[in-house]
Design an enzyme around this catalytic site. Structure first.
Site, PDB file in Angstrom:
ATOM      1  N   SER A 238     -45.500  30.226 -23.197  1.00  0.00           N
ATOM      2  CA  SER A 238     -45.616  29.433 -21.970  1.00  0.00           C
ATOM      3  C   SER A 238     -44.369  29.497 -21.097  1.00  0.00           C
ATOM      4  O   SER A 238     -44.467  29.777 -19.896  1.00  0.00           O
ATOM      5  CB  SER A 238     -45.957  27.965 -22.295  1.00  0.00           C
ATOM      6  OG  SER A 238     -45.044  27.417 -23.206  1.00  0.00           O
ATOM      7  N   LYS A 281     -50.304  26.524 -25.221  1.00  0.00           N
ATOM      8  CA  LYS A 281     -51.357  26.734 -24.224  1.00  0.00           C
ATOM      9  C   LYS A 281     -51.534  25.496 -23.343  1.00  0.00           C
ATOM     10  O   LYS A 281     -51.810  25.618 -22.141  1.00  0.00           O
ATOM     11  CB  LYS A 281     -52.671  27.095 -24.912  1.00  0.00           C
ATOM     12  CG  LYS A 281     -52.646  28.461 -25.598  1.00  0.00           C
ATOM     13  CD  LYS A 281     -52.315  29.580 -24.627  1.00  0.00           C
ATOM     14  CE  LYS A 281     -52.417  30.946 -25.266  1.00  0.00           C
ATOM     15  NZ  LYS A 281     -52.033  32.044 -24.342  1.00  0.00           N
TER      16      LYS A 281
END
Length: 393
Positions: A238, A281
């Protein structure tokens, strides 16, 4: 190729779909075409960031994996003077950088191929330790079959850059990584250096794709995940997107688009998808919204993410129960069919095109509708209900 083609809501007059890389680069950059020469290959600066397009990251040993070749469909015309019918996805004059391609099997490759079919020029960032395999496979034509575009030509990758998106700049690289033999022979592979290299080589880009993920402890329960394992997952999966935007945004043309890949574990429990990957996520999707605001206000660049369903990619095979998740999706998704990589690639091409000029900060589900299901209808609890089935599947 014009590096300053405008985007916004303007749709370019459609012409014949041609890989933009055919228009530039003579001797200074290697092209991967059907006539790649030895000399140009030697000039290639290449390496890899494995296309961790993790949709589902486990495997089921009892079922052999079958890899299907993609056939990317796109509109094309017999002549570059003939307008295309309808609303074409036209990316001619656009340049795309896809971070996370190391083979022809994952979502990163599929996205590159769809963008190329729509006319975009393709640059790739590949994980450094995967350099030799990727380079050799390209040179020997191993990927030629899956490089075929709708017009019969081969997708060309104008240039492949070494990239390890875990490191923002040279000062961040630990000594043991610098001296690691897997990184020997490669240079300028941190995010900042790659962005600078792209600027020096091409000036600007229009499309940025993040197809990266890694969770060293993905097979562990979250309760058993170490701090280092958790932070490593968030860093690679990320924050790397934040870093890519930070360093590439200054060279992105206004009206450009960025795309990342996420997974439904960000919002629902997926047992087996551990090690902090579900958290990574979730962070990626949250960052997508914030970055859409900041990048939109400062640079007029759109930021979206695709929540993709399960794919039998090599990355998924290496990690775990992908076959089980595909079977689950076939039984429970509204569309009872196996998801293909090209469907994700085509969705990315749409999001990168002027047709999606007002879409930003969005999570786009490309998973046959599985995200809409609240329960698994293959459960014995529903055995007495008349559950609709796709008899043609």
């Amino acid at each position: 190729m014009a590096a300053t083609a405008s985007a916004g809501s303007q749709i370019a007059i459609p012409k014949h779909c041609i890989s933009a890389s055919q228009k530039i680069l003579k001797s200074s950059v290697a092209n991967f075409g059907s006539e790649t020469k030895g000399d140009s290959w030697e000039k290639l600066k290449c390496t890899s960031h494995i296309s961790s397009t993790w949709s589902f990251n486990q495997k089921l040993n009892s079922t052999p994996l079958k890899y299907q070749r993609m056939v990317t469909k796109a509109m094309s015309a017999a002549s570059d003077r003939d307008p295309l019918p309808g609303l074409p996805v036209d990316l001619r004059g656009k340049r795309a950088f896809i971070a996370g391609v190391a083979d022809d099997n994952g979502y990163g490759w599929a996205i590159a191929k769809s963008l190329a079919a729509a006319g975009a020029e393709i640059l790739v960032g590949t994980w450094v330790p995967a350099l030799n395999i990727f380079e050799t496979s390209l040179r020997r034509g191993k990927f030629d079959e899956s490089r075929v575009l709708p017009d019969g030509s081969l997708m060309e990758i104008t240039k492949v850059y070494p990239l390890d998106a875990v490191y923002d700049c040279p000062e961040d690289v630990p000594e043991d990584v610098k001296t690691n033999k897997r990184y020997a022979g490669s240079s300028n592979w941190t995010v900042k250096e790659v962005a600078e290299s792209v600027k020096q080589d091409f000036g600007t880009i229009d499309i940025l794709v993040h197809s990266l993920a890694n969770g060293p402890e993905v097979s562990k329960l979250l309760l058993e995940t170490s701090r280092n394992g958790y932070l490593a997952a968030v860093s690679a999966s990320s924050y790397s997107f934040v870093s890519l935007l930070k360093h590439f945004m200054p060279i992105m043309n206004p009206g450009g688009a960025t795309i990342s890949l996420t997974y439904i574990a960000s919002e629902s429990i997926i047992p087996g998808y551990g090690g902090g990957m579900s958290s990574a996520k979730a962070a990626l999707e949250s960052d997508t919204r914030v970055l859409a605001f900041e990048a939109g206000r400062k640079h007029r660049v759109r930021v979206n993410t695709i929540s993709a369903g399960p794919l039998r990619s090599r990355a998924a095979k290496a990690i775990g129960f992908i076959d089980m998740m595909i079977d689950y999706s076939l039984e429970n998704a509204p569309l009872q069919k196996e998801l293909s990589a090209e469907e994700v690639g085509n969705a990315a091409a749409f999001l990168a095109s002027p047709l999606a000029s007002a879409i930003t900060g969005a999570v786009i589900y490309v998973d046959n509708g599985l995200n809409a299901m609240g329960v698994g209808v293959d459960s014995p609890a529903f055995k007495d209900l008349d559950i609709p089935k796709d008899n043609k599947s």
